[in-house]
Design a protein around this motif. Structure first.
Motif, PDB file in Angstrom:
ATOM      1  N   UNK A 466       0.960  -1.200   0.138  1.00  0.00           N
ATOM      2  CA  UNK A 466       0.084  -0.062  -0.004  1.00  0.00           C
ATOM      3  C   UNK A 466       0.703   1.147   0.124  1.00  0.00           C
ATOM      4  N   UNK A 467       0.195   2.428  -0.655  1.00  0.00           N
ATOM      5  CA  UNK A 467       0.925   3.794  -0.185  1.00  0.00           C
ATOM      6  C   UNK A 467       1.005   4.189   0.830  1.00  0.00           C
ATOM      7  N   UNK A 468       1.798   5.346   1.205  1.00  0.00           N
ATOM      8  CA  UNK A 468       1.693   5.785   2.539  1.00  0.00           C
ATOM      9  C   UNK A 468       0.493   6.372   2.951  1.00  0.00           C
ATOM     10  N   UNK A 469      -0.361   7.175   2.110  1.00  0.00           N
ATOM     11  CA  UNK A 469      -1.755   7.363   2.239  1.00  0.00           C
ATOM     12  C   UNK A 469      -2.627   6.503   2.515  1.00  0.00           C
ATOM     13  N   UNK A 470      -2.457   5.478   1.791  1.00  0.00           N
ATOM     14  CA  UNK A 470      -3.506   4.118   2.149  1.00  0.00           C
ATOM     15  C   UNK A 470      -3.049   3.557   3.478  1.00  0.00           C
ATOM     16  N   UNK A 471      -1.842   3.364   3.817  1.00  0.00           N
ATOM     17  CA  UNK A 471      -1.608   2.748   5.180  1.00  0.00           C
ATOM     18  C   UNK A 471      -2.047   3.625   6.436  1.00  0.00           C
ATOM     19  N   UNK A 472      -2.067   5.237   6.043  1.00  0.00           N
ATOM     20  CA  UNK A 472      -2.520   6.028   7.059  1.00  0.00           C
ATOM     21  C   UNK A 472      -3.929   5.798   7.134  1.00  0.00           C
ATOM     22  N   UNK A 473      -4.687   5.661   6.131  1.00  0.00           N
ATOM     23  CA  UNK A 473      -6.058   5.542   5.926  1.00  0.00           C
ATOM     24  C   UNK A 473      -6.753   4.133   6.961  1.00  0.00           C
ATOM     25  N   UNK A 474      -5.747   3.156   6.491  1.00  0.00           N
ATOM     26  CA  UNK A 474      -5.711   1.862   7.533  1.00  0.00           C
ATOM     27  C   UNK A 474      -5.754   2.227   8.985  1.00  0.00           C
ATOM     28  N   UNK A 475      -4.781   3.029   9.293  1.00  0.00           N
ATOM     29  CA  UNK A 475      -4.354   3.205  10.757  1.00  0.00           C
ATOM     30  C   UNK A 475      -5.636   3.962  11.207  1.00  0.00           C
ATOM     31  N   UNK A 476      -6.032   5.092  10.496  1.00  0.00           N
ATOM     32  CA  UNK A 476      -7.321   5.612  11.007  1.00  0.00           C
ATOM     33  C   UNK A 476      -8.508   5.068  11.207  1.00  0.00           C
ATOM     34  N   UNK A 477      -8.975   3.983  10.155  1.00  0.00           N
ATOM     35  CA  UNK A 477     -10.023   2.980  10.518  1.00  0.00           C
ATOM     36  C   UNK A 477      -9.751   2.376  11.502  1.00  0.00           C
ATOM     37  N   UNK A 478      -8.541   1.711  11.818  1.00  0.00           N
ATOM     38  CA  UNK A 478      -8.019   1.228  13.033  1.00  0.00           C
ATOM     39  C   UNK A 478      -8.502   1.944  14.343  1.00  0.00           C
ATOM     40  N   UNK A 479      -8.217   3.099  14.258  1.00  0.00           N
ATOM     41  CA  UNK A 479      -8.490   4.119  15.788  1.00  0.00           C
ATOM     42  C   UNK A 479     -10.079   4.394  15.727  1.00  0.00           C
ATOM     43  N   UNK A 480     -10.773   4.481  14.461  1.00  0.00           N
ATOM     44  CA  UNK A 480     -12.081   4.754  14.351  1.00  0.00           C
ATOM     45  C   UNK A 480     -12.696   3.498  15.171  1.00  0.00           C
ATOM     46  N   UNK A 481     -12.300   2.284  14.714  1.00  0.00           N
ATOM     47  CA  UNK A 481     -13.209   0.960  15.175  1.00  0.00           C
ATOM     48  C   UNK A 481     -12.839   1.071  16.681  1.00  0.00           C
TER      49      UNK A 481
END
Length: 575
Positions: A466-481
């Motif tokens: 994944x790109x850096x931005x895509x990894x960051x979105x996964x991290x945000x989704x993890x925090x939202x969950x």
């Protein structure tokens, strides 16, 4: 050595370890005693009635068979105990590393832990499986044979016994002379392992610089130093090995000369002299192996010492009666924190009311990220207190504190698995619908739609696919969950392209809604969303207030804004 093993492993392994040591000792003694039967066998064979040797030969065969059974049982026991201890040591080390403060994992720890958890642990735990039995045999079997020789002829027995103090002195001196060389070799080994990891991680940089085909000088240098250290270790052990060989051969020669003298004088017969020489020769073999076994044991002991040092490193103390906060406001009360010999945070006080957002701005090295680490209790403060909901973080259990906080770092690490598996780290028991809702809020659906396999697509080690931005979105989704009431953001958009930055900002807005937030940021777009801003420099708050208020003051923050805002405007225009 045994005490060190038990201290590293824990007392639950003591009974099995002691039983195995006793069994190995009995086996080594049985080997020595079986050779005692050679005395009547050779006496009969070389006497007037060789047929009398039959019963003694049968007894010798029985003794050897009994020794073989004991040897099989003791070796099997050593292997079983060794593998059990190795498995237990992996569990204990892994559990301890997981409880150590995140701040412990500083520079150089990757190489150190990788060497320790790999070859170091195998080397240390090889003591029971491979080294202890030969070592006990090399000590007990010769001493048993010498006892037989003393019983047969005290003069020859004393001559053979003369080797014992000399061999002991050589072993002690060798251990002392090789200690520094062994320690240096370990340091070079650790450095080389770290350089190998660095070389692999630096491949994009090396290739971008056109140096993919060149030798990596830092790695080559560390390997050369490792080679030199290994050579010095061998040279340090050489005098001991030569001295041990010379001593054993000299004592054997002395026994031979004394035996010949006694035989010529009529003190003993030729058969007895031959028997003594056979026993002396059998006594010499295990003694000569002490040099090799001793070196391996010293290396294993050094690894045990290093394991013991790590296991003695205390995790951050847990409260006996942990307190759970009922509010979610934050406070730094006269906090001072020192690290690496310098003061990173210096008598800092600031508070964040529940549900509000604090932006932390300042030059590199000002201590911004350290504030987030202290809130998450990656370290303990040297003075003052960090509080969540009015409760000192040191008064909370780690589980309670982590349940209050969601952290989104600038550098995101994803495990080798699917996007769904990585998001579920935020809350493993979440339903599929909740995971997909978090992914949608973080704008991950468009990313998942591009991946072959969709939700089942593997992201690669570290999220490399994944790109850096895509990894960051996964991290945000993890925090939202996770849905924690406190959110810590550490420059999450500082290295993103405009498209990903916009998507990440949308996800961050959803993440921050209704939560207490502390954000470290360089982008003014992020800072303007904060209720309050503090400008940090040298671990101290230089300015604090609202964004517009700080701009009107014309101080450090205004200067920071004047530099950053035009650059961001140009960047947005070029997008």
């Amino acid at each position: 050595m045994i005490r060190m093993l038990l201290r590293v492993l824990g007392p639950e392994y003591a009974p099995a370890l002691r039983r195995t040591v006793i069994l190995m000792t009995v086996t080594a003694a049985a080997e020595g005693l079986s050779y005692a039967l050679l005395v009547p066998v050779l006496r009969a064979l070389l006497g007037d009635t060789p047929a009398d040797a039959g019963p003694w030969l049968a007894a010798f065969g029985t003794a050897v068979a009994g020794y073989a059974v004991l040897r099989y049982v003791s070796d099997l026991s050593g292997m079983r105990v060794g593998t059990t201890m190795l498995r237990g040591m992996y569990h204990r080390l892994g559990g301890h590393l997981a409880r150590l403060p995140v701040g412990w994992y500083g520079a150089g720890r990757v190489g150190e832990v990788s060497v320790m958890a790999g070859q170091g642990l195998l080397q240390a735990m090889s003591i029971m499986a491979h080294l202890l039995a030969p070592f006990i045999a090399a000590l007990v079997t010769p001493l048993t044979i010498v006892a037989v020789m003393l019983a047969f002829d005290w003069r020859l027995g004393l001559a053979a016994l003369a080797a014992a103090p000399v061999v002991a002195a050589i072993q002690v001196r060798t251990a002392r002379s090789t200690a520094a060389a062994d320690a240096e070799r370990h340091e070079r080994d650790k450095e080389a392992a770290g350089r190998v990891v660095e070389f692999l991680q630096a491949q994009p940089v090396l290739r971008a610089g056109g140096r993919a085909g060149e030798r990596f000088e830092l790695l080559d240098g560390s390997l050369r130093e490792l080679q030199r250290a290994s050579r010095r270790t061998v040279l340090a052990t050489l005098p001991g090995a030569v001295g041990l060989t010379f001593t054993v051969q000299a004592v054997f020669t002395g026994v031979l000369v004394l035996g010949a003298h006694l035989a010529l004088g009529g003190g003993i017969g030729a058969a007895e002299v031959l028997t003594i020489l056979v026993l002396a020769a059998r006594c010499a073999d295990p003694l000569l192996s002490l040099s090799d076994i001793g070196g391996k044991l010293r290396s294993a002991r050094a690894e045990l010492d290093r394991l013991d040092t790590v296991l003695r490193t205390e995790p951050l103390p847990e409260p006996r009666e942990p307190v759970r906060p009922v509010r979610h406001d934050l406070e730094f009360a006269s906090v001072t924190f020192r690290h690496g010999g310098r003061t990173v945070i210096d008598d800092l006080s600031v508070s964040v009311p529940q549900g509000q957002r604090l932006a932390v701005v300042g030059p590199s090295g000002a201590g911004k990220s350290t504030l987030l680490q202290l809130l998450a209790r990656f370290h303990d403060v040297d003075a003052g207190a960090v509080r969540v909901g009015g409760v000192d973080v040191r008064a909370m259990s780690t589980e309670v504190l982590m349940a209050q906080i969601a952290v989104v770092f600038q550098d995101v690490y994803l495990f080798d698995g699917t996007i769904e598996e990585n998001i579920r780290l935020g809350r493993p028991d979440a339903s599929g619908a909740e995971v997909r809702a978090a992914a949608s809020a973080a704008r991950l659906e468009e990313v998942i739609g591009r991946l072959p396999g969709g939700w089942a697509a593997n992201v690669g080690e570290g999220g490399a696919l994944l790109s850096g931005g895509e990894r960051q979105r996964v991290s945000i989704a993890r925090a939202l969950l996770k849905d924690a009431p406190v959110v810590l953001l550490d420059e999450v958009t500082s290295a993103l392209d405009p498209v990903n930055e916009a998507a990440v900002h949308d996800g961050i807005e959803r993440l921050m809604a209704g939560r207490t937030v502390v954000m470290v940021a360089h982008r003014m777009r992020t800072v303007r969303r904060a209720d309050r801003v503090v400008f940090l420099d040298g671990g101290r708050i230089v300015e604090e207030g609202g964004h517009d208020e700080l701009l009107r003051r014309g101080g450090r923050y205004a200067g920071f804004w004047e530099i950053s805002a035009p650059a961001e405007a140009d960047r947005a225009a070029s997008a």
